[in-house]
Design a protein around this motif. Structure first.
Motif, short mmCIF file in Angstrom:
data_model
loop_
_atom_site.label_atom_id
_atom_site.label_comp_id
_atom_site.label_asym_id
_atom_site.label_seq_id
_atom_site.Cartn_x
_atom_site.Cartn_y
_atom_site.Cartn_z
N ALA A 90 26.39 55.38 30.78
CA ALA A 90 26.19 54.82 31.94
C ALA A 90 25.26 53.52 32.00
CB ALA A 90 25.63 55.62 32.93
N ALA A 91 24.37 53.61 30.96
CA ALA A 91 23.13 52.37 30.81
C ALA A 91 23.88 51.03 30.28
CB ALA A 91 22.33 52.89 29.84
N SER A 92 25.28 50.94 29.87
CA SER A 92 25.67 49.71 29.77
C SER A 92 26.16 49.21 30.99
CB SER A 92 26.97 50.02 28.84
OG SER A 92 27.89 50.97 29.44
N ALA A 93 26.85 47.87 30.76
CA ALA A 93 27.43 47.39 32.08
C ALA A 93 28.32 48.15 32.90
CB ALA A 93 27.93 45.93 31.70
N PRO A 94 28.35 47.96 34.05
CA PRO A 94 29.10 48.80 35.09
C PRO A 94 30.56 48.34 34.76
CG PRO A 94 27.74 47.27 36.43
CD PRO A 94 27.46 46.93 35.22
N ALA A 95 31.57 49.29 35.03
CA ALA A 95 32.89 49.14 34.68
C ALA A 95 33.63 47.90 35.07
CB ALA A 95 33.67 50.30 35.30
N ALA A 96 34.39 47.36 34.51
CA ALA A 96 34.91 46.26 34.60
C ALA A 96 35.54 46.00 36.11
CB ALA A 96 36.00 45.90 33.44
N ALA A 97 35.25 45.06 36.64
CA ALA A 97 35.66 44.74 38.00
C ALA A 97 37.15 44.56 37.91
CB ALA A 97 34.95 43.58 38.70
N PRO A 98 37.78 44.75 38.82
CA PRO A 98 38.95 44.41 39.10
C PRO A 98 39.51 42.92 39.20
CG PRO A 98 38.49 46.03 41.05
CD PRO A 98 37.30 45.54 40.25
N GLN A 140 34.78 50.79 41.23
CA GLN A 140 35.64 49.91 41.25
C GLN A 140 36.25 49.88 42.63
OE1 GLN A 140 38.31 49.47 37.80
NE2 GLN A 140 37.53 51.58 37.61
N CYS A 141 36.71 48.97 43.13
CA CYS A 141 37.35 48.91 44.65
C CYS A 141 38.28 47.57 44.65
CB CYS A 141 36.38 48.86 45.68
SG CYS A 141 35.25 47.46 45.40
N LEU A 142 39.66 47.73 45.31
CA LEU A 142 40.33 46.64 45.59
C LEU A 142 40.15 46.15 47.11
CD1 LEU A 142 43.56 48.01 43.86
CD2 LEU A 142 41.62 46.52 42.90
N SER A 143 39.41 46.83 47.93
CA SER A 143 39.09 46.41 49.21
C SER A 143 37.94 47.19 49.81
CB SER A 143 40.18 46.34 50.02
OG SER A 143 40.45 47.75 50.32
N ASP A 144 37.30 46.65 50.90
CA ASP A 144 36.32 47.47 51.36
C ASP A 144 36.91 49.00 51.94
OD1 ASP A 144 34.69 45.13 51.35
OD2 ASP A 144 34.98 44.58 53.55
N ALA A 145 37.93 49.00 52.28
CA ALA A 145 38.58 50.31 52.61
C ALA A 145 38.36 51.43 51.50
CB ALA A 145 39.96 50.11 53.09
N ASP A 146 38.39 51.02 50.29
CA ASP A 146 38.13 52.17 49.28
C ASP A 146 36.71 52.68 49.17
OD1 ASP A 146 40.58 51.54 48.11
OD2 ASP A 146 39.93 50.02 46.70
N CYS A 147 35.73 51.93 49.68
CA CYS A 147 34.29 52.31 49.40
C CYS A 147 33.64 53.23 50.88
CB CYS A 147 33.53 51.04 49.51
SG CYS A 147 33.85 49.78 48.18
N THR A 156 31.68 40.98 42.57
CA THR A 156 31.97 41.93 41.69
C THR A 156 33.33 42.65 41.49
OG1 THR A 156 30.81 43.68 42.49
CG2 THR A 156 29.61 42.08 41.18
N GLY A 157 33.92 42.81 42.68
CA GLY A 157 34.84 43.96 42.88
C GLY A 157 34.18 45.54 42.83
N LEU A 158 33.13 45.66 43.07
CA LEU A 158 32.65 46.93 43.12
C LEU A 158 31.89 47.50 44.46
CD1 LEU A 158 30.36 46.71 39.47
CD2 LEU A 158 32.67 47.52 39.93
N CYS A 159 32.00 48.59 44.69
CA CYS A 159 31.17 49.31 45.92
C CYS A 159 29.97 48.95 45.85
CB CYS A 159 31.59 50.69 45.96
SG CYS A 159 33.43 50.92 46.50
N ALA A 160 29.39 48.34 47.05
CA ALA A 160 27.99 48.09 47.09
C ALA A 160 27.59 48.52 48.55
CB ALA A 160 27.87 46.57 46.80
N ALA A 161 26.21 48.63 48.57
CA ALA A 161 25.57 48.48 49.93
C ALA A 161 25.76 47.31 50.53
CB ALA A 161 24.21 48.87 49.93
N GLN A 169 27.46 37.26 47.54
CA GLN A 169 28.54 36.64 48.41
C GLN A 169 28.79 37.39 49.36
OE1 GLN A 169 31.41 35.53 45.52
NE2 GLN A 169 30.26 34.00 44.77
N GLY A 170 28.44 38.67 49.79
CA GLY A 170 28.87 39.60 50.83
C GLY A 170 29.98 40.43 50.44
N CYS A 171 30.53 41.20 51.24
CA CYS A 171 31.63 42.08 51.18
C CYS A 171 33.08 41.39 51.56
CB CYS A 171 31.51 43.25 52.03
SG CYS A 171 29.69 43.88 52.17
N GLY A 172 34.06 42.15 51.07
CA GLY A 172 35.40 41.59 51.46
C GLY A 172 36.31 41.44 50.51
N PHE A 173 36.04 41.96 49.23
CA PHE A 173 36.68 41.61 47.81
C PHE A 173 38.16 42.18 48.31
CE2 PHE A 173 38.69 42.96 44.06
CZ PHE A 173 38.48 41.92 43.09
#
Length: 175
Positions: A90-98, A140-147, A156-161, A169-173
């Protein structure tokens, strides 16, 4: 009188600043410690990265605390890998973003999960594209609804606070 008030305020401020504010694991997740089921939340204690939903058990003051991969060196933490026998995947870069697939709007939280590239070997991949709000922060996420946080970061296409994503750039990927 003004000098006394100023001196008093200065003394109080100095006393407050001198009080340490140590980061400690949240005891609410004790049932998730040491079982390797990946159910521990960020801020909960861990014995290895397998305990954490984020896949990062960071070292803090000689103990383990689940952390987001991007925050593994913040607040005195010494990086992911606590209890992992020297290996810290887990110390490496986060999983590839979609990646955007050119079919914008297909990952709109409807649960279809179409569009984007999902790294199926990454922790939490079963939550990508479902739209059920079960994905953890840094997953990883495809939309706000996944998180669980309701925020799939645009950058990034990753769930975030939401507060963290708004620094970028905000949410809404949408994949």
């Amino acid at each position: 009188m003004v000098r006394i008030a100023y001196a008093t305020i200065l003394a109080l401020a100095s006393a407050v600043m001198a009080i340490p504010s140590p980061l400690t694991p949240d005891p609410a997740g004790e049932k998730n410690v040491g079982n390797g089921a990946g159910g521990q939340f960020i801020g909960g204690a861990c014995l290895s990265s397998a305990d954490c939903a984020s896949t990062c058990c960071a070292t803090l003051n000689g103990a383990g605390i689940c952390s987001g991969v991007g925050a593994q060196f913040q607040a005195g933490k010494q990086g992911c890998g606590f209890g992992d026998g020297g290996s810290a995947p887990a110390a490496s870069a986060p999983a590839a973003a979609p990646a955007a697939s050119g079919t914008a709007g297909t990952g709109n939280g409807s649960g279809s999960g179409s569009g984007g590239n999902i790294n199926t070997s990454a922790p939490g991949s079963q939550n990508v594209g479902t739209g059920n709000g079960q994905q953890f922060i840094t997953g990883q996420c495809l939309s706000d609804a996944d998180c669980k946080s309701g925020c799939c970061a645009l950058a990034t296409g990753l769930c975030a606070a939401e507060a963290v994503a708004n620094e970028g750039q905000g949410c809404g990927f949408v994949a």
